[in-house]
Design an enzyme around this catalytic site. Structure first.
Site, PDB file in Angstrom:
ATOM      1  N   GLU A 136      -2.424   8.045  15.170  1.00 22.41           N
ATOM      2  CA  GLU A 136      -2.549   9.069  14.136  1.00 22.41           C
ATOM      3  C   GLU A 136      -4.004   9.516  13.993  1.00 22.41           C
ATOM      4  O   GLU A 136      -4.883   8.713  13.702  1.00 22.41           O
ATOM      5  CB  GLU A 136      -2.031   8.529  12.800  1.00 22.41           C
ATOM      6  N   CYS A 179       0.836  12.732   6.508  1.00 22.87           N
ATOM      7  CA  CYS A 179       1.604  11.860   7.410  1.00 22.87           C
ATOM      8  C   CYS A 179       2.717  12.611   8.126  1.00 22.87           C
ATOM      9  O   CYS A 179       3.205  12.153   9.166  1.00 22.87           O
ATOM     10  CB  CYS A 179       2.195  10.686   6.636  1.00 22.87           C
ATOM     11  N   GLU A 181       4.982   3.579   2.372  1.00 26.23           N
ATOM     12  CA  GLU A 181       4.999   4.890   3.028  1.00 26.23           C
ATOM     13  C   GLU A 181       3.695   4.978   3.801  1.00 26.23           C
ATOM     14  O   GLU A 181       2.626   5.139   3.228  1.00 26.23           O
ATOM     15  CB  GLU A 181       5.105   6.010   1.994  1.00 26.23           C
ATOM     16  N   LYS A 188      -3.529   2.338  -8.788  1.00 24.43           N
ATOM     17  CA  LYS A 188      -4.900   2.453  -8.280  1.00 24.43           C
ATOM     18  C   LYS A 188      -5.015   3.662  -7.358  1.00 24.43           C
ATOM     19  O   LYS A 188      -4.348   3.726  -6.337  1.00 24.43           O
ATOM     20  CB  LYS A 188      -5.312   1.203  -7.492  1.00 24.43           C
TER      21      LYS A 188
END
Length: 478
Positions: free
Chosen positions: A381, A285, A251, A178
């Site tokens: 983040e 990331c 991840e 997906k």
């Protein structure tokens, strides 16, 4: 006069299909803020159909030889190269990225990574057979795990799809993948290309939102769930998968420290770090977003970094003079802006700190100094073109600050002192430590983090082995 929207469709069991109930999602080009396509909003019936197709295809695909799977993956890599312009065009509409950089920095690594896993299919190794009990011989089998439910993110839709499907298919698994609801176009095109090469049911694509992803992970068929995404999404996947003890590959986010010591070549470090922090609008990331610089060169470094930011350009995909394009969606623009709007009084915006234009989701290259370790923008983040800078007094404090976040994906150390670099690489609690560089990746080396950055590895033989299971077979010699 209205322009007809492109109609994207799911790819299930070798054919393109609308969602069973006909629901769709508008897909927006982030460089313009305008809708350019619709994609299916897949529900339970679609998930059931995709899982059934993948399960039916699994036995035959599992029983192919490694050399047969290698040939298939090499054909996929060749096809991606041949249709690179189409893939780039789809990705640019997905993301608004610069055309030239997408062509040079994404397609070649993707093709190389597929070819790496094609080779890895034939290099599974194990301990030799032997007699560990008198009269008994033991052997180890490595087998595919089964159907893999995979969810890819919106920051690198094409490349992250490759990181998902290539090792899974190479190991003999079948896939239901997906893409993000904001970036389905390039993955649907991949389905067309891959579907012309693999047997039906081996590779399936489901478009949809987070509820579609949840239904995939909770479905009883997959043996493994793999996601690249936020920490929150990863925790939800792990929780859902635990209910029937699925394997999980996560991840997740990152907050990479960039530790700059006083002996560093400041001009070279600033040049490299600014690119590693702003590339892809900081939506990476591993981006170099959290700079820790020795106090003796702090002011000089901040001034140079602010100047580099002011000279870095963002703009439309066909502008060859830009480093990055827009943020991916309106929510991401709101998130990045919010971090800057909420800065504490002691923080100072050295460059940027504002939206660019009123069309699309562009944000200026931003540098923020004067921060403390517990500030929100240091701890969380941002996932935007924002680099923070903090001073440190000595090596011990640099390590304390670097490790003092919940993420542990990537990091870098900048120094001419080899022994110091080796000491730092030992104590930095991150899945990757770069020395005097930041962000290069190669197919042969693993990518993955610790702590809330997740577990499991992408790329490399380690990433390939994640998609296998180990079986002990013992036979009597008597």
């Amino acid at each position: 006069m209205t322009t007809e929207l492109r109609r994207l469709r799911n790819y299930i069991d070798g054919e393109f299909r609308d969602a069973a109930d006909g629901r769709t999602i508008d897909v927006i080009n982030p460089a313009t803020g305008e809708v350019y396509a619709t994609s299916p909003l897949s529900g339970q019936a679609d998930v059931d159909a995709a899982m059934e197709a993948a399960a039916a295809a699994f036995p035959a695909w599992r029983d192919t030889t490694p050399s047969e799977r290698q040939k298939v993956l090499l054909k996929i890599a060749d096809a991606f190269e041949e249709r690179a312009e189409e893939l780039i065009a789809a990705e640019v509409e997905n993301t608004g990225k610069p055309v030239a950089l997408t062509a040079s920095e994404e397609v070649p690594p993707m093709v190389d990574q597929i070819r790496f896993f094609a080779g890895a299919a034939r290099l599974l190794e194990g301990r030799s057979a032997g007699e560990y009990m008198e009269g008994m011989t033991s052997i180890i089998r490595r087998e595919p795990v089964g159907v893999c439910a995979q969810v890819a993110p919106w920051n690198y839709p094409m490349m992250m799809a490759v990181w998902k499907f290539a090792p899974a298919l190479a190991a003999g698994n079948t896939v239901v993948l997906k893409p993000s609801d904001t970036t389905p176009a390039s993955t649907v095109l991949m389905a067309e290309i891959i579907g012309s090469i693999v047997p039906k049911g081996v590779f399936n694509v489901l478009c949809g939102d987070r509820e579609t992803g949840r239904a995939m992970v909770e479905h009883p068929t997959p043996a493994m769930a793999s996601i690249t995404g936020s920490v929150r999404a990863g925790m939800q996947v792990a929780e859902s998968a635990a209910k029937d003890v699925k394997r999980v590959h996560l991840e997740l986010g990152g907050k990479a420290p960039v530790v700059v010591f006083e002996d560093t070549d400041i001009a070279k470090a600033v040049e490299d770090i600014s690119v590693a922090g702003f590339f892809n609008a900081g939506q990476d990331c591993t981006a170099a977003t959290r700079v820790l610089v020795h106090e003796s060169i702090h002011d000089e470094f901040v001034a140079a970094l602010a100047k580099a930011a002011s000279e870095t350009k963002t703009g439309q995909p066909d502008d060859e003079d830009v480093l990055y394009g827009p943020l991916n969606n309106a929510n991401q623009l709101k998130q990045v802006s919010g971090f800057i709007d909420r800065l504490p009084a002691h923080a100072k915006v050295e460059a940027g700190g504002h939206r660019v234009g009123d069309k699309g989701y562009f944000y200026a290259p931003t540098v923020v100094s004067g921060l403390k370790q517990d500030d929100e923008i240091v701890q969380n983040e941002v996932f935007g073109p924002v680099i923070t800078v903090q001073p440190f007094a000595d090596e011990a404090q640099a390590v304390e600050y670097a490790n003092g976040v919940e993420y542990a994906l990537a990091s870098s150390v900048w120094t001419k002192d080899h022994q110091r670099a080796m000491r730092m690489s030992k104590v930095l609690d991150f899945g990757c430590v770069w020395i005097n560089t930041h962000i290069p990746l190669v197919a042969e080396m693993p990518h993955g983090g610790f702590k809330k950055s997740g577990y499991g590895k992408d790329l490399s033989a380690y990433g390939f082995e994640d998609y296998t299971r180990i079986k002990h077979v013992m036979t009597s010699l008597g």
